[in-house]
Scaffold this motif. Structure first.
Motif, mmCIF file in Angstrom:
data_model
loop_
_atom_site.group_PDB
_atom_site.id
_atom_site.type_symbol
_atom_site.label_atom_id
_atom_site.label_comp_id
_atom_site.label_asym_id
_atom_site.label_seq_id
_atom_site.Cartn_x
_atom_site.Cartn_y
_atom_site.Cartn_z
ATOM 1 N N LEU A 6 0.867 -1.182 0.000
ATOM 2 C CA LEU A 6 0.000 0.000 0.000
ATOM 3 C C LEU A 6 0.898 1.224 0.000
ATOM 4 O O LEU A 6 1.648 1.462 0.950
ATOM 5 N N THR A 7 0.840 2.016 -1.063
ATOM 6 C CA THR A 7 1.705 3.188 -1.178
ATOM 7 C C THR A 7 0.989 4.499 -0.870
ATOM 8 O O THR A 7 1.633 5.518 -0.618
ATOM 9 N N LYS A 47 -9.794 5.680 5.057
ATOM 10 C CA LYS A 47 -10.770 6.040 6.086
ATOM 11 C C LYS A 47 -10.234 5.806 7.492
ATOM 12 O O LYS A 47 -10.833 6.246 8.464
ATOM 13 N N LYS A 48 -9.147 5.076 7.593
ATOM 14 C CA LYS A 48 -8.417 4.938 8.850
ATOM 15 C C LYS A 48 -6.977 5.330 8.574
ATOM 16 O O LYS A 48 -6.325 4.739 7.704
ATOM 17 N N THR A 49 -6.482 6.311 9.294
ATOM 18 C CA THR A 49 -5.131 6.810 9.039
ATOM 19 C C THR A 49 -4.221 6.761 10.260
ATOM 20 O O THR A 49 -3.002 6.820 10.113
ATOM 21 N N ALA A 50 -4.796 6.649 11.457
ATOM 22 C CA ALA A 50 -3.980 6.665 12.673
ATOM 23 C C ALA A 50 -3.014 5.481 12.678
ATOM 24 O O ALA A 50 -3.417 4.327 12.557
ATOM 25 N N GLY A 51 -1.730 5.793 12.811
ATOM 26 C CA GLY A 51 -0.707 4.763 12.867
ATOM 27 C C GLY A 51 -0.316 4.165 11.538
ATOM 28 O O GLY A 51 0.615 3.356 11.466
ATOM 29 N N VAL A 52 -1.006 4.555 10.467
ATOM 30 C CA VAL A 52 -0.737 3.972 9.149
ATOM 31 C C VAL A 52 0.458 4.681 8.509
ATOM 32 O O VAL A 52 0.546 5.901 8.516
ATOM 33 N N ARG A 53 1.370 3.895 7.977
ATOM 34 C CA ARG A 53 2.523 4.467 7.281
ATOM 35 C C ARG A 53 2.505 3.998 5.826
ATOM 36 O O ARG A 53 1.896 2.978 5.497
ATOM 37 N N TYR A 54 3.152 4.750 4.987
ATOM 38 C CA TYR A 54 3.268 4.398 3.571
ATOM 39 C C TYR A 54 4.747 4.386 3.191
ATOM 40 O O TYR A 54 5.465 5.320 3.547
ATOM 41 N N PRO A 55 5.209 3.372 2.493
ATOM 42 C CA PRO A 55 4.465 2.169 2.103
ATOM 43 C C PRO A 55 4.333 1.200 3.272
ATOM 44 O O PRO A 55 5.122 1.238 4.223
ATOM 45 N N SER A 56 3.328 0.355 3.204
ATOM 46 C CA SER A 56 3.165 -0.697 4.203
ATOM 47 C C SER A 56 2.460 -1.891 3.586
ATOM 48 O O SER A 56 1.870 -1.790 2.503
ATOM 49 N N LEU A 102 -5.894 -1.721 24.798
ATOM 50 C CA LEU A 102 -5.928 -0.258 24.655
ATOM 51 C C LEU A 102 -4.549 0.373 24.804
ATOM 52 O O LEU A 102 -4.435 1.609 24.804
ATOM 53 N N CYS A 103 -3.522 -0.435 24.943
ATOM 54 C CA CYS A 103 -2.161 0.063 25.157
ATOM 55 C C CYS A 103 -1.776 1.073 24.075
ATOM 56 O O CYS A 103 -1.829 0.771 22.880
ATOM 57 N N THR A 104 -1.420 2.273 24.491
ATOM 58 C CA THR A 104 -1.065 3.320 23.530
ATOM 59 C C THR A 104 0.393 3.233 23.085
ATOM 60 O O THR A 104 0.814 3.977 22.192
ATOM 61 N N SER A 105 1.139 2.332 23.709
ATOM 62 C CA SER A 105 2.536 2.127 23.305
ATOM 63 C C SER A 105 2.714 0.808 22.571
ATOM 64 O O SER A 105 3.844 0.412 22.284
ATOM 65 N N GLY A 106 1.610 0.147 22.284
ATOM 66 C CA GLY A 106 1.680 -1.126 21.590
ATOM 67 C C GLY A 106 1.902 -0.946 20.091
ATOM 68 O O GLY A 106 1.894 0.176 19.565
ATOM 69 N N THR A 107 2.079 -2.069 19.417
ATOM 70 C CA THR A 107 2.356 -2.065 17.984
ATOM 71 C C THR A 107 1.418 -3.034 17.284
ATOM 72 O O THR A 107 1.246 -4.177 17.727
ATOM 73 N N ALA A 108 0.813 -2.573 16.199
ATOM 74 C CA ALA A 108 -0.140 -3.398 15.455
ATOM 75 C C ALA A 108 0.524 -3.993 14.218
ATOM 76 O O ALA A 108 1.067 -3.269 13.379
ATOM 77 N N VAL A 109 0.465 -5.313 14.131
ATOM 78 C CA VAL A 109 0.904 -5.988 12.915
ATOM 79 C C VAL A 109 -0.118 -5.694 11.823
ATOM 80 O O VAL A 109 -1.317 -5.763 12.042
ATOM 81 N N GLY A 110 0.361 -5.352 10.654
ATOM 82 C CA GLY A 110 -0.549 -5.136 9.533
ATOM 83 C C GLY A 110 -0.510 -3.740 8.977
ATOM 84 O O GLY A 110 -1.104 -3.481 7.927
ATOM 85 N N TYR A 111 0.162 -2.827 9.640
ATOM 86 C CA TYR A 111 0.433 -1.504 9.067
ATOM 87 C C TYR A 111 1.548 -0.797 9.820
ATOM 88 O O TYR A 111 2.434 -0.208 9.221
ATOM 89 N N GLU A 112 1.560 -0.893 11.163
ATOM 90 C CA GLU A 112 2.713 -0.362 11.887
ATOM 91 C C GLU A 112 3.912 -1.285 11.721
ATOM 92 O O GLU A 112 5.060 -0.847 11.675
ATOM 93 N N ILE A 113 3.649 -2.574 11.660
ATOM 94 C CA ILE A 113 4.614 -3.583 11.242
ATOM 95 C C ILE A 113 4.032 -4.244 10.006
ATOM 96 O O ILE A 113 2.846 -4.551 9.964
#
Length: 345
Positions: A6-7, A47-56, A102-113
């Motif tokens: 996803l670019t 429609k969801k952008t929080a934490g999303v990076r490009y490319p991912s 709800l951890c705000t310091s956590g990491t989500a696989v699938g866009y942050e990783i």
């Protein structure tokens, strides 16, 4: 290796990328099955952008085969595994008080990783040490294991509103999440389950999943039908299983005195909803959100599937190879499919 990259919003393509760099303790997994989530579609469409990076690389509902076990005891090449894809920090106040989802310091696989719409995926050592990986029993398919993640989220949501055997449960939306709510409410022995959805195919699927009654909101008055089905009392639990803001107001109309409402589905950034605050006040309604999953939710959901308590196989209606990721996303977004699997055979 091949991956769906996803670019930018609305721009995804199958590309050759460098294989994941594995640090000491990291685990490398060959992805065998990855299911498409509504969140994947929302990220894809911007429609969801929080934490999303490009490319991912998207994809967080998956299972696969270990390529490199990272030196961890009990984990070797060839092992079949599934993953709880949210990696909580384990140290913050939320984690320590039982709210690691709800951890705000956590990491989500699938866009942050980078995620599972790829030939392989790297699992950080932290996730392995925390117990996010589970070995699949021999009888559990990769497809079934990929569905444990959304079931875990549904379990979290139903725990928040305390679905039990005495309850009449109304589920608004019979997409994959609504159907998982139906399966789980039936397993929990809900007295009556009513599902509303405009799609005939999905209403039929809801009946097959254990609903007692279904409603077409395009032609039926949902509130009148629920009151009829409950002898004028309303629903003990109302679950908004699709992110349509207008359903939040409808939920307050449907709930009985002392009822519980789950705003389960994610809404797009900037959206707001009107709710009947007088109904909440005078009928003593409880309104709660439900976000994500914890490792405890994942383990409980995993065991439900592995033990045969829940057969989620009927949810899978379409399978595509990774090379057809564009078609797979389009099918999932169109609404005719229930659950779409992207596979690497």
């Amino acid at each position: 290796m091949k991956a769906a990259v996803l670019t930018a919003p609305n721009e995804i393509s199958l590309d050759d990328i460098v294989a994941p760099v594995v640090s000491p303790g990291d685990v490398l997994i060959r992805v065998k099955a990855a299911t498409i989530c509504g969140t994947d579609i929302r990220i894809y469409r911007g429609k969801k952008t929080a934490g999303v990076r490009y490319p991912s690389v998207l994809g967080h509902e998956f299972a696969g085969e270990v390529i490199d076990g990272g030196g961890h005891e009990g984990l070797k090449a060839g092992d079949r595994v599934g993953l709880c894809p949210f990696i909580a920090c384990g140290e913050c106040h939320l984690c320590k008080t039982g709210h690691e989802n709800l951890c705000t310091s956590g990491t989500a696989v699938g866009y942050e990783i980078d995620g599972a719409f790829a030939e392989a995926i790297r699992i950080p050592a932290q996730a392995v040490r925390a117990g996010n990986l589970r070995h699949l029993p021999d009888h559990m398919s990769y497809d079934e294991a990929a569905l444990v993640e959304p079931l875990s989220c549904v379990l979290n949501g139903q725990n928040k509103v305390g679905v039990s055997s005495a309850d009449t449960v109304v589920i608004l939306g019979a997409g994959p999440i609504g159907l998982l709510h139906t399966y789980l409410a039936r397993l929990r022995g809900a007295a009556r389950i009513i599902v509303s959805d405009p799609n005939q195919h999905r209403r039929d699927a809801a009946l097959a999943a254990g609903a007692n009654a279904v409603v077409d909101p395009r032609s039926d008055d949902v509130t009148a039908r629920v009151l009829e089905e409950t002898g004028g009392r309303g629903a003990d639990v109302v679950i908004c299983a699709i992110g349509v803001p207008a359903l939040a107001r409808q939920a307050t109309d449907l709930a009985a005195f002392g009822g519980r409402i789950s705003l389960f589905a994610g809404f797009s950034k900037g959206e707001s909803a009107e709710m009947d605050v007088n109904a909440i006040h005078y009928r003593e309604l409880t309104v709660t959100g439900a976000f994500g999953l914890s490792r405890k939710d994942y383990d409980r959901a995993f065991d439900m599937v592995a033990s045969g308590q829940l057969d989620l196989g009927p949810l899978i209606t379409h399978r595509y190879p990774l090379a057809e990721i564009g078609e797979a996303l389009a099918t999932a977004e169109a609404g005719e499919a229930i659950k779409v699997v992207v596979h690497n055979d």
